[in-house]
Design a protein around this motif. Sequence first.
Motif: not given
Length: 79
Positions: A36-45
């Motif tokens: 979840v954390r990886q996906a949130v960070d990546w999708l935000r950027m």
Amino acid sequence: MKVVIIEDEPFIALDLVADLAALRPQWLTVKTLGSVRQAVDWLRMHGGIDLIFSDIQLGDGTCFDIFAQVPPPAPVIFC
């Protein structure tokens, strides 16, 4: 077509990448995300993706936890 895979099981993620390469060689898997954390960070950027393949249950939550924080930028296929 640019594809993102959200899957916490490495073997399953690699299998999906291989299946997509075999069935749709013109598609590009731009990123595989495992939490979840990886996906949130990546999708935000990042943007510019056309399709998301996502596991529902991840080790640190669900894909719905991701999409509650970052609206999906592309259609999602649950797998």
